[in-house]
Design an enzyme around this catalytic site. Structure first.
Site, mmCIF file in Angstrom:
data_model
loop_
_atom_site.group_PDB
_atom_site.id
_atom_site.type_symbol
_atom_site.label_atom_id
_atom_site.label_comp_id
_atom_site.label_asym_id
_atom_site.label_seq_id
_atom_site.Cartn_x
_atom_site.Cartn_y
_atom_site.Cartn_z
ATOM 1 N N PRO A 1 0.833 -1.209 0.000
ATOM 2 C CA PRO A 1 0.000 0.000 0.000
ATOM 3 C C PRO A 1 0.868 1.260 0.000
ATOM 4 C CG PRO A 1 0.018 -1.015 2.173
ATOM 5 C CD PRO A 1 0.718 -1.967 1.257
ATOM 6 N N HIS A 2 0.441 2.268 -0.747
ATOM 7 C CA HIS A 2 1.229 3.498 -0.808
ATOM 8 C C HIS A 2 0.330 4.676 -1.178
ATOM 9 C CE1 HIS A 2 1.444 1.517 -4.786
ATOM 10 N NE2 HIS A 2 1.287 2.729 -5.271
ATOM 11 N N GLY A 3 0.827 5.886 -0.927
ATOM 12 C CA GLY A 3 0.094 7.111 -1.241
ATOM 13 C C GLY A 3 1.004 8.310 -1.073
#
Length: 712
Positions: free
Chosen positions: A624-626
């Site tokens: 997960p990334h942002g």
């Protein structure tokens, strides 16, 4: 402290590698060392002064004073027995070669000032601007000259008095323009009038310099007491040469532009335009006028062409190199010992007070009769106070020509420093006074503002890229500036407009007759974008690409995990049991360790990315990334969940190794490099098994690090 240490090393290196010698080679060796030290000193001084809320040019000048021949520069060191910046006898205390660099810098400064001159504004506001500008020239000149007459017991027409008068005339509204831009007052009646009056000041001030130089030369060459007829001849010559060359330049500006564009290279014709400025500067100097007048005329000639902003943008690198050298060398010319003498300080303070009051009175009083009230008059007067590069250039000409003594040059520097120090606070306070500055509400102009709201900054970036590409294809020349928001100045022939890019809005400022062109441009660009998106949808196959990414196990091997992931950001036993909770737990790890300023925005950014497509890969790995604001580089957390949880992975199996990346939202960062390097390592079976069986955080980091380094 690190930067000061680097500067100290730079200062000490020459002493260990250079030996005293003779000849051209030795002179050039000393010159390149001096230039290198000046660049470091100017940059450090400028940055320090900006951090404490003062203009960077002050820091550059102070740096020049400190490392100059009257202070640190004359301290003997091995290889430089008289100091790196040894004191030279003569009209100037630095080497001719170093002063030559500052002279070239002054030509570049005035050439760019000419390019930035708005002729249309000059003509449109010629009456108000002329009256206010003339007042802002006359009163400071008289007060500056009388200061010399009163305190130095010289005649009004003596060269030193004339030079002190003309030095106090020049206006540098760069500081005021910045404040007007920040306060959104650039197009206010006061803002427009200040900018127009500054144009008048630049034009007439430079002509006055030519007249003063002519009078000074006539006196020193033995003509003695000048008659008014002789002064009239000198004045007519200065105006005639300036007006003649300016008229020819503006008349043939399009032909000059066409000639430059025939080289079919923007960098080439930008440099050649500077070459023309240098040639014309030499012609003016040979004709008995100052070099900077010729440079200004060349810039003025090209100011109305469609390549003016492109030239400014392409000469930015030269500006950044030469201008700090100029201000630092001007600081080097200051004799600190004589400057600290009580008599010099008193004269300097009196001269500075007269120069400040001269601008406030000379510009403020005429504005009262031109539709402005007391508030507006005060704003205009304070906005015209700053002096800068032009004053220093004139002072340098006076010093190098022998018309100004080192003491008088120091007095001119004191005035420049004080005007730059007091002007911003006074001007901001005047702008903060409630109420309009005119007797009547100002009428609107024929300028039209067209705004387009955007669904997201990403769409804005895409649209701006398309717009710029379309405009370049149409033959427009484009200049980008950063004034809090991103601003593009777009120009082709007689069409000129401004594009302001905010996070969620595009704003076009243009003449009413060009409004149809802007709307057509937007419409066609959106149609093109729509067609592009259809092609992208046909090209993109996200599920297949995600499978390919999940099996790629090769990387460059030059990535270091310890640069982005600390032991405190590793969790060997995650407690959460759902996808959303796992993401929240990983984000909170970074928040609790102080890596990110707050957690809510980061969690929302990761959820937004997950909504478009899951980051669950295969073989139990999820990434997960942002992107979030408030951080300057990529932040990484990693966690292991015993038994795993569903994470919408490619193979449908539970995920048990979770790698979270939070990247900067508004700053460059190695997001893709970090993501690809760690992902490639996690695609290796031995790395995954090592992570699942790791007994400590340090073991887990070592396993990932080894997996990244192993290119097999």
């Amino acid at each position: 402290m690190k930067r000061l240490l680097v500067l100290l090393i730079v200062l000490l290196i020459p002493s260990s590698v250079f030996a005293e010698g003779q000849g051209v080679t030795q002179l050039m060796t000393e010159l390149v060392v001096q230039l290198g030290i000046i660049l470091f000193a100017a940059r450090l001084g400028g940055r320090f002064f900006k951090k404490i809320g003062l203009p960077g040019v002050l820091g550059e000048m102070i740096a020049g004073i400190l490392i100059g021949p009257f202070l640190l520069g004359s301290i003997p060191i091995p290889g430089f027995p008289h100091g790196i910046f040894a004191l030279h006898q003569g009209d100037i205390p630095v080497t001719v070669e170093l002063y030559g660099f500052s002279t070239i810098a002054s030509v570049i400064l005035l050439f760019l000032a000419g390019l930035e001159t708005d002729i249309n504004m000059f003509l449109r506001y010629s009456l108000k601007g002329s009256l206010i500008g003339i007042g802002g020239l006359t009163i400071p000149f008289i007060l500056g000259d009388l200061t010399a007459v009163w305190l130095m017991n010289v005649d009004f027409m003596d060269p030193p008095a004339l030079f002190l008068g003309v030095i106090s005339m020049a206006t540098s509204v760069g500081i005021s323009a910045r404040i007007l831009s920040e306060k959104k007052k650039m197009d206010s009646p006061e803002g427009v009038t200040i900018l127009a009056a500054a144009v008048i000041d630049d034009v007439l001030g430079i002509i006055f310099l030519a007249i003063v130089v002519g009078i000074a030369e006539s006196i020193t060459k033995g003509h003695g007491g000048l008659s008014w007829s002789h002064i009239g001849i000198i004045t007519a010559k200065a105006f005639g040469v300036w007006l003649g060359f300016s008229a020819l330049g503006l008349l043939f500006s399009k032909r000059i532009s066409k000639f430059l564009k025939s080289f079919n290279s923007i960098p080439a014709f930008s440099v050649l335009s500077l070459g023309m400025a240098l040639v014309l500067a030499g012609v003016f100097e040979h004709a008995g006028l100052a070099m900077i007048i010729g440079a200004y005329v060349m810039g003025l000639s090209l100011s109305k062409t469609d390549i003016s902003y492109v030239i400014q943008e392409n000469l930015f690198g030269l500006h950044e190199f030469f201008v700090p050298i100029f201000f630092t060398v001007m600081g080097m010319l200051v004799n600190v010992k004589s400057l600290m003498a009580p008599q010099v300080l008193i004269v300097g303070l009196v001269y500075s007070a007269g120069s400040v009051l001269g601008k406030v009175i000379g510009c403020g009083l005429p504005s009262l009769g031109l539709g402005f009230n007391k508030k507006g008059a005060l704003r205009i007067g304070f906005g015209m106070i700053p002096r800068g590069e032009v004053s220093l250039i004139i002072a340098g000409i006076g010093l190098s020509s022998g018309y100004l003594s080192p003491d008088l040059f120091g007095i001119a520097v004191i005035m420049t420093l004080i005007s730059v120090l007091v002007a911003p606070s006074l001007f901001e306070k005047a702008l903060a006074i409630p109420g309009i500055g005119t007797h009547k509400e100002a009428k609107g102009t024929d300028t039209v503002i067209t705004e387009y709201d955007l669904p997201s900054p990403e769409v804005g970036e895409f649209l701006v890229t398309k717009l710029i590409s379309s405009l370049e294809h149409e033959g427009f020349f484009i200049h980008m500036m950063e004034l809090g928001t991103r601003v593009y100045q777009l120009r082709k022939d007689d069409i000129f407009c401004t594009l302001e890019v905010d996070k969620n809005q595009l704003r076009f400022i243009t003449a009413r007759e060009d409004l149809a062109f802007i709307k057509t441009l937007i419409y066609e660009s959106l149609i093109d974008m729509n067609n592009i998106m259809k092609e992208v949808k046909n090209l993109a196959k996200p599920d297949e690409m995600r499978k390919e990414l999940a099996t790629e196990a090769h990387n460059r091997g030059d990535f270091h995990i310890h640069d982005y992931l600390d032991q405190e950001d590793v969790e060997l036993d995650l407690k959460s049991n759902t996808k959303d909770d796992i993401i929240g737990e990983l984000v909170n790890i970074l928040y609790n360790s102080g890596k990110i300023p707050e957690s809510e925005e980061a969690i929302a950014a990761v959820f937004e990315r997950e909504a478009s497509m899951s980051t669950g890969m295969q073989n139990g790995v999820a990434i997960p990334h942002g992107r979030s604001s408030g951080i300057d580089t990529v932040k990484v957390a990693i966690g292991v969940k015993k038994g795993g949880i569903p994470f919408d992975s490619i193979d449908g199996k539970p995920s048990n190794i979770f790698l979270l990346l939070i990247s900067p939202k508004d700053a460059p960062g190695p997001h893709l490099k970090v993501l690809s390097s760690i992902s490639a390592a996690l695609n290796k079976e031995e790395v995954r098994q090592g992570i699942l069986t790791a007994q400590s955080r340090s073991d887990l980091l070592s396993i990932i690090d080894q997996g990244i380094k192993d290119k097999k």
